[in-house]
Design an enzyme around this catalytic site. Structure first.
Site, PDB file in Angstrom:
ATOM      1  N   GLU A 106       0.449  -1.270  -0.140  1.00 41.38           N
ATOM      2  CA  GLU A 106      -0.332   0.000  -0.202  1.00 41.38           C
ATOM      3  C   GLU A 106       1.058   1.057   0.362  1.00 41.38           C
ATOM      4  O   GLU A 106       0.448   2.324  -0.898  1.00 41.38           O
ATOM      5  CB  GLU A 106      -1.002   0.342   1.518  1.00 41.38           C
ATOM      6  CG  GLU A 106      -2.236  -0.882   1.525  1.00 41.38           C
ATOM      7  CD  GLU A 106      -2.974  -0.466   0.434  1.00 41.38           C
ATOM      8  OE1 GLU A 106      -2.914   0.388  -0.473  1.00 41.38           O
ATOM      9  OE2 GLU A 106      -3.657  -1.012  -0.204  1.00 41.38           O
ATOM     10  N   SER A 365     -27.162 -29.274  51.875  1.00 42.72           N
ATOM     11  CA  SER A 365     -26.106 -28.907  52.727  1.00 42.72           C
ATOM     12  C   SER A 365     -24.771 -29.003  52.691  1.00 42.72           C
ATOM     13  O   SER A 365     -23.782 -29.364  53.139  1.00 42.72           O
ATOM     14  CB  SER A 365     -26.840 -30.638  53.082  1.00 42.72           C
ATOM     15  OG  SER A 365     -28.242 -31.039  53.524  1.00 42.72           O
TER      16      SER A 365
END
Length: 804
Positions: A106, A365
């Site tokens: 680019e 429990s």
């Protein structure tokens, strides 16, 4: 004759060429023009910068965020306020192959030009004049960023605006900052922006792990994201990618072999679905840090995926609207490896948006192991202390067991493994509910009580509320020398540790729970060389609203909750049958190491000793008659506590009794009664409430001999007795002739003036006051044992036969 003079220019002296007044004047004029032009351009630039400031976004993203597993894999992404998917990165967090491709394809002169490349612009302008349309834009990366942050038309005026913005960008930002903007805002199709989001969306991996082919693909996509999206047209995307590969080869950035290998790699179409793992954890952390863009967690990506799938599959066999939660932590540092907050995040019927890892629910429990550990630390019990699982009253509180049956005398370890309620309430009453709650709260296991309520005995049976993450942090203490810690969700979270039990108590409780076989197995019937040792406990809240299973191995601690988030009951679904199978599925699928398979050496504070029931003391070979049952127990700090004292004063007091007896007949002598030949005799008595569950031989062994006929009664004699009226012992009963109703009896306890508890085959079936009638139906044929007992220990027992 007229003489003409020819004008000959006089050459200036050396060093003064061009310094004639006219030249000086022109030079000065052009200098002024240039200076004025430069000044004007500078002023225009300043005014432009002031009037049209750069619309700079956050270089690291804006609004959105991504939550990552410990290996960097995305768990869940959050779009920004505009619905854009963007995962912020810096140049250092991107593959060098991508940066190499991007800059060479680019903008090769990115680090040299001031934002625009004049040669590239002239080339683009010439191509436009020659072909009458734009062939190449001549844009630098800076110009592309300018167009991204401030979109404009593709006209000549738009290009000038782009140039101005590019110069403005270079004036304000460094090259690294401009590159970072491109990495995070380059368009990749649809709502995807930035190389990281594109890499996850199209390739399923982070941008720091790209191959040559993948780097080329992500480089070219922003040029035409709509046309070259691989999810729409993989072939077209591959053609565009190969163009980049060719350029990299032509520039000799990559070798021919690298380019050829990259060409072979196919571009596959992927379905674009945002990641959604550990969704509720991600939401929790995102809400806690709204400004943070990259949120790292301790989650193990593969483990999380496997457990989410396992939970989802498991729920298909449970009733509608059932949800589940699972938390797995590493015991070494309490890193949370798996966080499943609900059964299905998007399932409205299951209320999948509710995070049950941090929801307050009744623990059932599950708190009992910590109670037994505190009792060990207090010197109240050892691992085999004699406890009583029999009907008892604690003020107005009368607990029963989940099965409604009672076991009578039972060891502490077995009482914990069977999760018996009465022994646990008895222990909590001795430890103190307020102290128990405070001790757990100090260790990070907070218990939420109803508004205005004080700690009471019901807490040990689920009469409060806890959170799964707190339970898991506390259970980890059993494999961390008694040190609990809060699960860590992010790598930077501090490790907050607090003692909940001593090292020795934690080791004993863990040994007690590890001895509990897996469901469906008898002790020792499965291979411990391939399966890790697990200390596990289940729990079920009142009304079947919560099913729990907690387990801890040497390496991991796992918590499972199953229920409905809205609190509606799930009849028949309880911890042992609903949550426990999922717990063991998770444990068996976790990575293992050899240490997790071998027994652990007890700490110095723990030793073993042979103890005896009913006294609870160490075995004495010199007095074997005092040892009715012998057990090998784990004891803490060498303390061997006697059997807990009974709560109510009664004639059948437990403990050691020494008395005089006639040496010939063995009959007992009272205080003022003497015979010629006497001997000192001793017996060990059981707690009064244990007698209905003893065998005939054990009762006889613990009974006082009859008093000699010439001796007056003493305090050791029982002052009253109890008998059952309404049926004779060993009677056979049947339903009425011609009736389809089962046999029924109306019974009375004669000799009692207080509360009478009625048991049928050890199962609590009712209570009466004094000699009021107790009616019971016997639907099942066979032998039936009927027991009537009072709180003081008086009891009577008969057996009958129910005919078909």
């Amino acid at each position: 004759m007229k003489i003409r003079f020819k004008r000959v220019p006089i050459s200036p002296p050396p060093g003064e060429i061009g310094t004639t007044p006219r030249h000086n004047k022109n030079r000065w004029r052009w200098s002024k023009y240039c200076a004025f032009f430069l000044l004007a351009m500078f002023v225009i630039a300043i005014l432009f910068d002031r009037i049209c400031p750069l619309p700079l976004p956050d270089a690291n993203g804006q609004g959105g965020a991504i939550v990552l597993a410990r290996d960097g894999t995305p768990l869940r992404a959050f779009a920004d306020a505009s619905g854009i998917w963007r995962y912020p990165v810096t140049p250092e967090q991107v593959s060098p192959l991508y940066l190499e491709t991007l800059l060479n394809y680019e903008d090769r002169w990115f680090y040299q030009h001031p934002g625009i490349n004049p040669l590239a612009l002239l080339r683009a302008f010439g191509q436009m004049l020659l072909h009458q349309h734009i062939v190449s834009g001549g844009s630098t990366l800076t110009m592309q960023v300018a167009r991204i942050i401030d979109p404009h038309s593709r006209s000549f005026g738009g290009k000038l605006w782009q140039v101005a913005r590019a110069l403005q960008l270079e004036a304000h930002l460094s090259k690294r900052e401009i590159l970072t903007l491109y990495l995070n805002y380059a368009p990749y199709g649809g709502a995807i922006q930035g190389v990281q989001a594109a890499s996850y969306a199209y390739l399923g991996k982070p941008a720091n792990r790209l191959s040559h082919a993948e780097a080329a693909l992500l480089t070219v996509l922003p040029q035409s994201p709509s046309r070259w999206r691989p999810d729409r047209d993989a072939a077209r995307a591959q053609t565009a990618r190969d163009k980049v590969l060719q350029r990299m080869g032509d520039l000799q950035i990559w070798s021919k072999a690298q380019v050829d290998d990259a060409r072979i790699e196919a571009v596959s179409a992927r379905r674009l679905t945002p990641p959604l793992k550990a969704a509720l954890l991600a939401e929790r952390l995102y809400e806690a840090a709204p400004g943070q863009r990259n949120i790292a967690t301790t989650i193990d990506n593969e483990m999380q995926s496997a457990m989410e799938a396992r939970v989802a599959a498991y729920l298909t066999h449970l009733p509608d609207r059932t949800s589940a939660a699972m938390l797995i932590v590493d015991n070494s540092n309490l890193d949370t490896l798996v966080y499943v907050g609900s059964g299905a995040f998007a399932d409205e019927a299951r209320l999948g948006h509710v995070d049950m890892v941090r929801a307050w629910r009744s623990p059932g429990s599950t708190l009992k192991p910590f109670l037994y550990g505190l009792a060990l630390d207090d010197g109240l019990i050892d691992s085999e202390s004699l406890l009583l699982d029999a009907p008892q009253s604690f003020g107005d509180y009368r607990p029963g067991n989940f099965s409604a049956t009672f076991n009578g005398p039972i060891g502490a370890a077995e009482a914990l493994r069977l999760s018996l309620n009465v022994p646990a309430v008895d222990l909590l009453d001795r430890v103190g509910p307020a102290r128990f709650v405070a001790r757990l709260g100090n260790a990070g296991l907070n218990i939420k009580l109803p508004a205005g309520a004080e700690p009471n005995l019901s807490i040990i049976l689920g009469g409060g509320a806890v959170r799964l993450e707190d339970l898991v942090g506390a259970y980890a203490a059993l494999n961390r020398n008694g040190i609990a810690a809060h699960p860590r969700l992010r790598p930077q979270d501090p490790l907050i540790e607090r003692n909940v039990l001593s090292e020795g108590a934690a080791w004993i409780v863990r040994a007690m729970l590890e001895a509990n076989p897996r469901p469906g197995y008898a002790p020792g019937t499965f291979d411990l060389t391939t399966r890790p040792r697990v200390a596990w406990k289940t729990g079920t809240s009142y009304g079947f609203r919560d099913a729990w299973a907690l387990g801890t191995t040497r390496r991991y601690t796992i918590g499972v909750w199953i229920g409905r988030p809205d609190g509606t009951p799930l009849p028949g679904q309880y911890g042992a049958v609903t949550a426990l199978p999922l717990l063991f599925q998770a444990i068996d699928s976790l990575p293992r190491n050899t240490a997790a398979l071998l027994p652990d050496v007890p700490p110095a504070s723990v030793s073993s000793a042979d103890i005896c029931w009913p006294l609870g003391l160490v075995f004495d070979a010199a007095a074997p008659e005092l040892c009715h049952r012998k057990f090998t127990a784990w004891v803490l700090n060498g303390v061997i506590p006697p059997t807990l004292p009974e709560r109510e004063a009664n004639i059948w007091s437990s403990g050691f009794i020494s008395f005089r007896a006639d040496a010939k007949t063995g009959l007992r002598l009272s205080a003022d009664c003497h015979h010629a030949q006497e001997k000192i005799t001793q017996i060990a008595r059981w707690p009064a409430l244990a007698y209905p569950w003893l065998s005939r031989a054990q009762r006889q062994q613990a009974s006082l001999p009859a008093l000699a006929s010439d001796c007056a009664a003493d305090a050791l004699d029982g002052s009253n007795s109890l008998r059952i009226e309404g049926v004779t012992p060993n009677a056979a009963i049947a339903r009425a002739p011609g009736s389809d109703k089962p046999a029924m009896l109306s019974l009375r306890a004669i000799g009692a003036n207080t509360r009478v508890i009625w048991l049928i085959n050890g199962r609590l079936e009712g209570e009466t006051l004094g000699n009021k009638a107790f009616e019971h139906v016997f639907p099942t044929p066979g032998a039936q044992t009927i027991t009537a007992m009072t709180a003081s220990g008086l009891y009577t027992q008969i057996e009958i036969q129910v005919l078909r």
